[in-house]
Every structure is written in C-alpha cells, then in structure tokens.
Design a protein around this motif. Structure first.
Motif, PDB file in Angstrom:
ATOM      1  N   LEU A  68       0.798  -1.254   0.004  1.00 41.73           N
ATOM      2  CA  LEU A  68      -0.108  -0.049  -0.092  1.00 41.73           C
ATOM      3  C   LEU A  68       0.771   1.368   0.202  1.00 41.73           C
ATOM      4  CD1 LEU A  68      -2.767  -0.737   2.580  1.00 41.73           C
ATOM      5  CD2 LEU A  68      -2.857  -1.130   0.004  1.00 41.73           C
ATOM      6  N   ARG A  69       1.959   1.210   0.571  1.00 44.41           N
ATOM      7  CA  ARG A  69       3.002   2.361   0.829  1.00 44.41           C
ATOM      8  C   ARG A  69       3.529   2.600  -0.598  1.00 44.41           C
ATOM      9  NH1 ARG A  69       3.839   0.598   6.419  1.00 44.41           N
ATOM     10  NH2 ARG A  69       5.713  -0.428   5.574  1.00 44.41           N
ATOM     11  N   LEU A  70       3.893   1.548  -1.289  1.00 48.38           N
ATOM     12  CA  LEU A  70       4.431   1.746  -2.549  1.00 48.38           C
ATOM     13  C   LEU A  70       3.493   2.334  -3.552  1.00 48.38           C
ATOM     14  CD1 LEU A  70       6.266  -1.690  -2.817  1.00 48.38           C
ATOM     15  CD2 LEU A  70       7.362   0.253  -2.792  1.00 48.38           C
ATOM     16  N   MET A  71       2.169   1.901  -3.560  1.00 40.86           N
ATOM     17  CA  MET A  71       0.890   2.308  -4.305  1.00 40.86           C
ATOM     18  C   MET A  71       0.933   3.978  -4.173  1.00 40.86           C
ATOM     19  SD  MET A  71      -1.551  -0.663  -3.994  1.00 40.86           S
ATOM     20  CE  MET A  71      -1.227  -2.288  -4.386  1.00 40.86           C
ATOM     21  N   SER A  72       0.753   4.425  -2.813  1.00 44.11           N
ATOM     22  CA  SER A  72       0.622   5.720  -2.503  1.00 44.11           C
ATOM     23  C   SER A  72       1.847   6.690  -2.521  1.00 44.11           C
ATOM     24  CB  SER A  72       0.122   5.940  -1.145  1.00 44.11           C
ATOM     25  OG  SER A  72       1.114   5.407  -0.044  1.00 44.11           O
ATOM     26  N   ARG A  73       3.353   5.907  -3.045  1.00 48.50           N
ATOM     27  CA  ARG A  73       4.543   6.550  -2.967  1.00 48.50           C
ATOM     28  C   ARG A  73       5.075   7.185  -1.800  1.00 48.50           C
ATOM     29  NH1 ARG A  73       8.384   8.837  -6.722  1.00 48.50           N
ATOM     30  NH2 ARG A  73       9.090  10.236  -5.124  1.00 48.50           N
ATOM     31  N   GLU A  74       4.395   6.487  -0.639  1.00 44.57           N
ATOM     32  CA  GLU A  74       5.162   6.855   0.599  1.00 44.57           C
ATOM     33  C   GLU A  74       6.559   5.998   0.608  1.00 44.57           C
ATOM     34  OE1 GLU A  74       2.411   6.379   4.239  1.00 44.57           O
ATOM     35  OE2 GLU A  74       1.212   6.260   2.622  1.00 44.57           O
ATOM     36  N   GLU A  75       6.500   5.018  -0.052  1.00 45.70           N
ATOM     37  CA  GLU A  75       7.845   4.264  -0.248  1.00 45.70           C
ATOM     38  C   GLU A  75       8.210   4.140  -1.844  1.00 45.70           C
ATOM     39  OE1 GLU A  75       9.796   3.425   2.171  1.00 45.70           O
ATOM     40  OE2 GLU A  75       8.484   3.038   3.870  1.00 45.70           O
ATOM     41  N   VAL A  76       9.319   3.921  -2.155  1.00 48.08           N
ATOM     42  CA  VAL A  76       9.763   3.701  -3.542  1.00 48.08           C
ATOM     43  C   VAL A  76      10.494   2.276  -3.613  1.00 48.08           C
ATOM     44  CG1 VAL A  76      11.262   4.506  -5.613  1.00 48.08           C
ATOM     45  CG2 VAL A  76      10.097   6.268  -4.020  1.00 48.08           C
ATOM     46  N   ALA A  77       9.896   1.560  -4.520  1.00 50.94           N
ATOM     47  CA  ALA A  77      10.437   0.059  -4.949  1.00 50.94           C
ATOM     48  C   ALA A  77      11.888   0.049  -5.024  1.00 50.94           C
ATOM     49  CB  ALA A  77       9.741  -0.419  -6.147  1.00 50.94           C
ATOM     50  N   THR A  78      12.527  -0.888  -4.682  1.00 52.13           N
ATOM     51  CA  THR A  78      14.006  -1.170  -4.839  1.00 52.13           C
ATOM     52  C   THR A  78      14.022  -1.491  -6.155  1.00 52.13           C
ATOM     53  OG1 THR A  78      14.084  -1.782  -2.468  1.00 52.13           O
ATOM     54  CG2 THR A  78      16.053  -2.390  -3.912  1.00 52.13           C
ATOM     55  N   GLU A  79      13.589  -2.438  -6.905  1.00 53.00           N
ATOM     56  CA  GLU A  79      13.376  -2.974  -8.089  1.00 53.00           C
ATOM     57  C   GLU A  79      11.776  -3.144  -8.735  1.00 53.00           C
ATOM     58  OE1 GLU A  79      15.424  -6.521  -8.433  1.00 53.00           O
ATOM     59  OE2 GLU A  79      17.037  -5.976  -7.446  1.00 53.00           O
ATOM     60  N   GLY A  80      11.786  -2.815 -10.019  1.00 58.22           N
ATOM     61  CA  GLY A  80      10.374  -3.194 -10.493  1.00 58.22           C
ATOM     62  C   GLY A  80       9.830  -1.535 -10.647  1.00 58.22           C
ATOM     63  N   ASP A  81       8.445  -1.934 -11.352  1.00 55.45           N
ATOM     64  CA  ASP A  81       7.639  -0.538 -11.744  1.00 55.45           C
ATOM     65  C   ASP A  81       6.092  -0.681 -10.930  1.00 55.45           C
ATOM     66  OD1 ASP A  81       9.565   0.852 -13.241  1.00 55.45           O
ATOM     67  OD2 ASP A  81       9.177  -0.811 -14.569  1.00 55.45           O
ATOM     68  N   VAL A  82       5.768   0.715 -10.305  1.00 48.71           N
ATOM     69  CA  VAL A  82       4.392   0.483  -9.763  1.00 48.71           C
ATOM     70  C   VAL A  82       3.652   1.662 -10.603  1.00 48.71           C
ATOM     71  CG1 VAL A  82       3.156   1.180  -7.808  1.00 48.71           C
ATOM     72  CG2 VAL A  82       5.389  -0.023  -7.618  1.00 48.71           C
ATOM     73  N   TRP A  83       2.422   1.234 -11.377  1.00 54.95           N
ATOM     74  CA  TRP A  83       1.900   2.215 -12.176  1.00 54.95           C
ATOM     75  C   TRP A  83       0.565   2.342 -11.427  1.00 54.95           C
ATOM     76  CZ3 TRP A  83       3.392   3.818 -16.798  1.00 54.95           C
ATOM     77  CH2 TRP A  83       4.647   3.507 -17.436  1.00 54.95           C
ATOM     78  N   VAL A  84       0.172   3.693 -11.022  1.00 55.85           N
ATOM     79  CA  VAL A  84      -1.244   4.050 -10.296  1.00 55.85           C
ATOM     80  C   VAL A  84      -1.850   5.129 -11.126  1.00 55.85           C
ATOM     81  CG1 VAL A  84      -1.983   5.050  -8.359  1.00 55.85           C
ATOM     82  CG2 VAL A  84      -0.300   3.453  -8.121  1.00 55.85           C
ATOM     83  N   ALA A  85      -3.037   4.777 -11.635  1.00 52.45           N
ATOM     84  CA  ALA A  85      -3.860   5.757 -12.523  1.00 52.45           C
ATOM     85  C   ALA A  85      -2.954   5.955 -13.536  1.00 52.45           C
ATOM     86  CB  ALA A  85      -4.115   6.776 -11.721  1.00 52.45           C
ATOM     87  N   GLY A  86      -2.202   5.079 -14.314  1.00 48.29           N
ATOM     88  CA  GLY A  86      -1.492   5.478 -15.596  1.00 48.29           C
ATOM     89  C   GLY A  86      -0.207   6.128 -15.354  1.00 48.29           C
TER      90      GLY A  86
END
Length: 234
Positions: A54-72
C-alpha cells in the motif's frame, strides 16, 4: 495470477521488490494488475508485505526494483514535486483513524478539501453530503474523542472519500473494531466501491474477507502465494 477481466488497469505492479536497509526483504518480485472498479483484499500474516505494498502504491515508499503504475503513472519515476498530485487521486484509511483531535467531524473531513485548495462553497456542499453517506450527519460538530471507534473510522472514510478518489487504499480498517462494527464499515466500503472507486484493502480479518468473496491476493514473506477471484482467506 488471477485472470484479468477487462476494463482499464488502475494499478499495475511489475516485478516489484522492496528491501529495507541492507537486507530486510519486505516485498519479493511481486506482479499483479488491479482493474478499475475492483475490490481486492491483500491478506497474510503480520510482516508478509501487505502494508508495504500500500505504501508503494501511494509513493510513501519507492520500490527497490520493478515498477508501480497507479492511475496510468509510474510512481517509481515520479519526481517528489508530483507526488501531492498523485495523492489527490487516492484515499487512505488507516487502522488507527489518524483524525485531527482538535477539529470537529466536519472540520476533519473539510481539511482534506482545504489542503488541495477547494473553494469554501464546494466544501460547504460536499462535506455534509459525504457525512450523510457515512451515517454521521447528526455528529458533524462532535470531536473525535466524543465518538466510538466505529464512528471515528467512518469519519476517516468520509475524509478519504470526500474528494471522490479513483482509488481507496485501506490498511487494516477493521483492525480495532468489533465484528458488528466491522460489518458496517465493510458495507460502507462496498457502497463506495459500487460508485466506481477501486478499493485495495490489507487485512488479516478472516471474517470480512470470507463474507465479501472478492478477489484475494495472499502474501507470505513478501511473495504472492495466491491470487484468486471470489476468494476466501483460510
């Protein structure tokens, strides 16, 4: 991975890993899509990675690897200056409500509109409407400490929904509530979902998951071990 049922993708995780510090693996190579209008449960024991996702989706955290797309938008590549705009399309609900104790129910909900610059006449119109929706129209002048836990969570939901977000992220929203109160909160989240808002909810409450029979993504030590439509939480 559960079959994708069509419709536009609202959230997409692609090979997402999150490591805290040097060696604490919270999320391990996770990939899944959430379609617009979905209601998805993230389940698993404490420490399985639900809240981190959830924190990765809201950009409270940033992924170490990979991509998280939210609303495009790829939130991993988003500059910090754009994060507040991302969060306008998100509503967040927490286990401990996070209400402003020195503000009334009305003021707590209005605050979510004030911080994004909505004019007063819009606030005066939208806040009573959403308080009616969550069943608190008669308690708008109360303060949080004058409310039950279930009522405080309804204020939290009203605050998260008042800006009509595309996505609602809920982290253990029934965690502090008794079963009967939890049922009311889940009915409210279901009603919000039926307006078209995508809901992703982290929980370890078997009762609410098994009563709803929605999509279940089960995590264990950062790995997705099950992704099932109309699933239960054994």
């Amino acid at each position: 991975m559960a079959p994708h049922r069509g419709g536009s993708v609202m959230i997409k995780l692609d090979g997402v890993t999150k490591i805290y510090g040097h060696d604490t693996l919270a999320v391990d190579d996770v990939s899944f899509d959430v379609a617009k209008g979905d209601f998805v449960f993230l389940v698993g024991p404490s420490g399985s990675g639900k809240s981190t996702l959830l924190r990765l989706m809201s950009r409270e955290e940033v992924a170490t690897e990979g991509d998280v797309w939210v609303a495009g938008r790829n939130v991993c590549e988003m500059p910090p200056s754009r994060v507040p705009f991302l969060r306008r399309s998100l509503g967040n609900i927490f286990q401990d409500y996070k209400l402003l104790l020195n503000k009334t129910v009305f003021e707590n909900v209005a605050f979510a509109l004030e911080v994004i610059g909505k004019p007063r006449h819009v606030i005066r119109e939208q806040v009573p409407f959403v308080l009616e929706l969550v069943g608190l129209a008669d308690k708008s002048e109360r303060f949080p400490n004058q409310l039950s836990g279930g009522e405080q969570q309804r204020v939290s939901i009203a605050r998260a929904f008042v800006n009509r977000p595309l996505i609602m992220l809920a982290d253990e929203p029934t965690g502090n509530l008794d079963p009967a109160t939890s049922e009311g909160i889940m009915a409210l989240l279901q009603a919000i979902n039926e307006t078209g808002t995508t809901v992703v909810m982290a929980t370890h409450d078997h009762r609410v998951v098994n009563a709803m029979r929605r999509r279940v993504i089960q995590l264990d030590r950062g790995l997705v071990v099950r992704d099932q439509e109309r699933g239960v939480y054994e």
